[in-house]
Scaffold this motif. Structure first.
Motif, mmCIF file in Angstrom:
data_model
loop_
_atom_site.group_PDB
_atom_site.id
_atom_site.type_symbol
_atom_site.label_atom_id
_atom_site.label_comp_id
_atom_site.label_asym_id
_atom_site.label_seq_id
_atom_site.Cartn_x
_atom_site.Cartn_y
_atom_site.Cartn_z
ATOM 1 N N ASN A 8 14.316 -53.659 -41.943
ATOM 2 C CA ASN A 8 13.538 -53.419 -40.726
ATOM 3 C C ASN A 8 13.709 -51.999 -40.206
ATOM 4 O OD1 ASN A 8 14.813 -56.304 -40.703
ATOM 5 N ND2 ASN A 8 12.849 -56.515 -39.666
ATOM 6 N N LYS A 9 12.629 -51.470 -39.651
ATOM 7 C CA LYS A 9 12.719 -50.189 -38.958
ATOM 8 C C LYS A 9 13.439 -50.389 -37.622
ATOM 9 C CE LYS A 9 8.587 -48.139 -41.020
ATOM 10 N NZ LYS A 9 7.209 -47.674 -40.795
ATOM 11 N N ILE A 10 14.060 -49.304 -37.153
ATOM 12 C CA ILE A 10 14.822 -49.352 -35.908
ATOM 13 C C ILE A 10 14.092 -48.552 -34.843
ATOM 14 C CG2 ILE A 10 17.009 -48.722 -34.812
ATOM 15 C CD1 ILE A 10 18.301 -49.086 -37.621
ATOM 16 N N GLY A 11 13.864 -49.197 -33.716
ATOM 17 C CA GLY A 11 13.185 -48.544 -32.607
ATOM 18 C C GLY A 11 14.095 -48.383 -31.405
ATOM 19 N N VAL A 12 13.627 -47.607 -30.440
ATOM 20 C CA VAL A 12 14.346 -47.399 -29.186
ATOM 21 C C VAL A 12 13.327 -47.431 -28.053
ATOM 22 C CG1 VAL A 12 15.652 -45.736 -27.796
ATOM 23 C CG2 VAL A 12 16.184 -46.000 -30.214
ATOM 24 N N ILE A 13 13.678 -48.096 -26.943
ATOM 25 C CA ILE A 13 12.830 -47.998 -25.760
ATOM 26 C C ILE A 13 13.097 -46.639 -25.106
ATOM 27 C CG2 ILE A 13 12.341 -48.910 -23.463
ATOM 28 C CD1 ILE A 13 12.782 -51.664 -24.479
ATOM 29 N N VAL A 14 12.080 -45.798 -25.108
ATOM 30 C CA VAL A 14 12.212 -44.423 -24.611
ATOM 31 C C VAL A 14 12.760 -44.402 -23.185
ATOM 32 C CG1 VAL A 14 10.833 -42.445 -23.843
ATOM 33 C CG2 VAL A 14 10.518 -43.362 -26.141
ATOM 34 N N ASP A 15 12.291 -45.330 -22.365
ATOM 35 C CA ASP A 15 12.677 -45.350 -20.949
ATOM 36 C C ASP A 15 14.159 -45.648 -20.751
ATOM 37 O OD1 ASP A 15 9.666 -45.552 -19.548
ATOM 38 O OD2 ASP A 15 9.850 -46.450 -21.519
ATOM 39 N N GLN A 30 16.566 -37.817 -32.130
ATOM 40 C CA GLN A 30 17.915 -37.295 -32.346
ATOM 41 C C GLN A 30 18.924 -38.391 -32.691
ATOM 42 O OE1 GLN A 30 18.472 -35.182 -28.651
ATOM 43 N NE2 GLN A 30 17.630 -33.251 -29.446
ATOM 44 N N VAL A 31 18.756 -39.582 -32.111
ATOM 45 C CA VAL A 31 19.725 -40.654 -32.404
ATOM 46 C C VAL A 31 19.393 -41.403 -33.690
ATOM 47 C CG1 VAL A 31 20.334 -40.975 -29.978
ATOM 48 C CG2 VAL A 31 18.540 -42.422 -30.995
ATOM 49 N N GLY A 32 18.292 -41.030 -34.353
ATOM 50 C CA GLY A 32 17.997 -41.592 -35.667
ATOM 51 C C GLY A 32 17.044 -42.759 -35.681
ATOM 52 N N ALA A 33 16.261 -42.946 -34.614
ATOM 53 C CA ALA A 33 15.295 -44.045 -34.572
ATOM 54 C C ALA A 33 14.084 -43.738 -35.442
ATOM 55 C CB ALA A 33 14.852 -44.310 -33.133
ATOM 56 N N ASP A 34 13.447 -44.797 -35.925
ATOM 57 C CA ASP A 34 12.205 -44.660 -36.692
ATOM 58 C C ASP A 34 10.984 -44.688 -35.785
ATOM 59 O OD1 ASP A 34 13.487 -44.928 -39.373
ATOM 60 O OD2 ASP A 34 13.932 -46.945 -38.644
ATOM 61 N N GLY A 35 11.136 -45.385 -34.657
ATOM 62 C CA GLY A 35 10.000 -45.545 -33.761
ATOM 63 C C GLY A 35 10.457 -45.767 -32.339
ATOM 64 N N VAL A 36 9.480 -45.921 -31.453
ATOM 65 C CA VAL A 36 9.784 -46.033 -30.025
ATOM 66 C C VAL A 36 8.888 -47.078 -29.366
ATOM 67 C CG1 VAL A 36 10.645 -43.681 -29.711
ATOM 68 C CG2 VAL A 36 8.182 -44.128 -29.530
ATOM 69 N N GLN A 37 9.405 -47.646 -28.295
ATOM 70 C CA GLN A 37 8.603 -48.466 -27.403
ATOM 71 C C GLN A 37 8.564 -47.746 -26.060
ATOM 72 O OE1 GLN A 37 9.990 -52.497 -26.813
ATOM 73 N NE2 GLN A 37 8.108 -53.129 -25.820
ATOM 74 N N TYR A 266 10.389 -61.819 -41.393
ATOM 75 C CA TYR A 266 10.044 -60.836 -40.358
ATOM 76 C C TYR A 266 10.315 -59.420 -40.860
ATOM 77 C CZ TYR A 266 10.218 -58.091 -36.073
ATOM 78 O OH TYR A 266 9.999 -57.128 -35.125
ATOM 79 N N LYS A 267 9.285 -58.572 -40.834
ATOM 80 C CA LYS A 267 9.413 -57.201 -41.345
ATOM 81 C C LYS A 267 9.220 -56.146 -40.245
ATOM 82 C CE LYS A 267 9.773 -58.639 -45.618
ATOM 83 N NZ LYS A 267 11.128 -58.663 -46.237
ATOM 84 N N GLY A 268 9.102 -56.588 -39.003
ATOM 85 C CA GLY A 268 8.800 -55.672 -37.912
ATOM 86 C C GLY A 268 10.026 -54.938 -37.388
ATOM 87 N N TYR A 269 9.874 -54.390 -36.205
ATOM 88 C CA TYR A 269 10.904 -53.525 -35.612
ATOM 89 C C TYR A 269 12.047 -54.295 -34.975
ATOM 90 C CZ TYR A 269 9.241 -48.726 -35.966
ATOM 91 O OH TYR A 269 8.920 -47.475 -36.434
ATOM 92 N N LEU A 270 13.226 -53.680 -35.039
ATOM 93 C CA LEU A 270 14.372 -54.033 -34.200
ATOM 94 C C LEU A 270 14.470 -52.896 -33.186
ATOM 95 C CD1 LEU A 270 16.883 -54.877 -37.074
ATOM 96 C CD2 LEU A 270 15.522 -56.523 -35.781
ATOM 97 N N THR A 271 14.020 -53.144 -31.969
ATOM 98 C CA THR A 271 13.914 -52.075 -30.972
ATOM 99 C C THR A 271 15.017 -52.201 -29.930
ATOM 100 O OG1 THR A 271 11.533 -51.821 -31.312
ATOM 101 C CG2 THR A 271 12.420 -51.040 -29.225
ATOM 102 N N ILE A 272 15.828 -51.170 -29.846
ATOM 103 C CA ILE A 272 17.010 -51.178 -28.978
ATOM 104 C C ILE A 272 16.591 -51.018 -27.522
ATOM 105 C CG2 ILE A 272 19.111 -49.880 -28.383
ATOM 106 C CD1 ILE A 272 19.005 -49.120 -31.533
#
Length: 296
Positions: A8-15, A30-37, A266-272
């Motif tokens: 899975n790709k790793i995401g981060v909530i920008v806020d 910078q922290v190494g995320a693949d994507g953002v929410q 499940y192949k979607g994001y794990l968003t922190i």
């Protein structure tokens, strides 16, 4: 159980960085995320504030950082979709957020709809169901998803509600920590229960310290409490019922949970998501590294 291997790709909530969208996007990279929410309810990413040209600029900027959008946050707070007097306005706003998502390159908008009542013959249940049927059709017509965040009710109760909608345009944003912290529901079993609906996940961890009425966290129509993320953050940091903690330090069984996501395909994001803490950047980077350990 041995650790599962994930792709899975790793995401981060920008806020979660608490520095504004543009700087938050840079920090996510910078922290190494693949994507953002990104929150798209008010402020910089409110659909009402963005012309077609501005949307193209945001999309280009995000792509220039080598990031993609895992989802938008379209959570309108209050009583979700429990209040018939507010639903027309909230449904239309949700549709505009979905359209913005497509302009920016995502087909997922996460939201809270309010606690699903146990009594499916109640007026509140009917009000929520009617609103979600309309949203589900709208999303399905666009090949998109409004993804309900887990936590306020059991996974079995949520599945029953979703099964009655007829289309899967309203699906699930699975947050294992909410289940651990509030309802005490088992996230691993929850994944199997909701396997047909999970389109996005939040990577968060927490512990339950004592009993709490979910209405005191998420609000309820006719109850004096409304959903308020700032209030929830205070409860998660210093309340008596639960704590949000760094990944791997709470009650989420990460080996079992990630294995369950693998099992259902499940192949979607794990968003922190990090809603507490005085130094979110450090916590988020630790969380990215924690998840990367499962990549084998």
């Amino acid at each position: 159980m041995s650790a599962p291997i994930i792709t899975n790709k790793i995401g981060v909530i920008v806020d979660s960085f608490q520095v504004g969208v543009k700087e938050g996007l840079v920090k996510a990279k910078q922290v190494g995320a693949d994507g953002v929410q990104i929150y798209a309810v008010k402020g910089e990413l409110d659909p009402a504030n963005l012309s077609p040209a501005a949307r193209k600029e945001w999309k280009a900027y995000i792509e220039s950082l080598g990031l993609e959008i895992s989802a938008l946050v379209g959570d309108l707070g209050g009583h979700g979709f429990q209040d018939p007097a507010q639903n027309r306005e909230k449904i239309e706003k949700s549709k505009r957020i979905m359209e913005l998502g497509f302009d920016l390159g995502t087909n997922i908008v996460t939201t809270h709809i309010g606690i699903v009542p146990a009594d499916n013959n109640s007026r509140v249940y009917e009000t929520m169901h009617t609103a979600c049927e309309e949203l589900s059709r709208f999303a399905s017509d666009m090949n998109g998803y409004f993804a309900i965040e887990t936590g306020p009710e059991s996974s079995a109760q949520l599945k029953s509600f979703l099964d009655g909608l007829g289309t899967k345009g309203v699906s699930v944003n699975f947050d294992p920590a909410n289940m651990v912290m509030v309802t005490g529901d088992d996230p691993v079993q929850g994944v199997y229960n909701l396997k047909d609906y999970i389109v996005h996940t939040h990577a968060k961890d927490g512990i339950k310290l004592g009993h709490i009425d979910p209405r005191d966290v998420y609000g309820d129509y006719g109850y004096e409490v409304e959903l308020d993320h700032e209030k929830i953050a205070i409860m998660a940091e210093s309340g008596s019922a639960f704590r949000e903690v760094p990944l791997g330090e709470g009650g989420v069984d990460w080996n079992g949970y990630l294995q369950a996501l693998n099992d259902i395909g499940y192949k979607g994001y794990l968003t922190i998501e990090r809603e507490v803490g005085t130094n979110p950047e450090v916590d988020i980077e630790l969380a990215v590294n924690f998840l990367k350990k499962f990549r084998g």
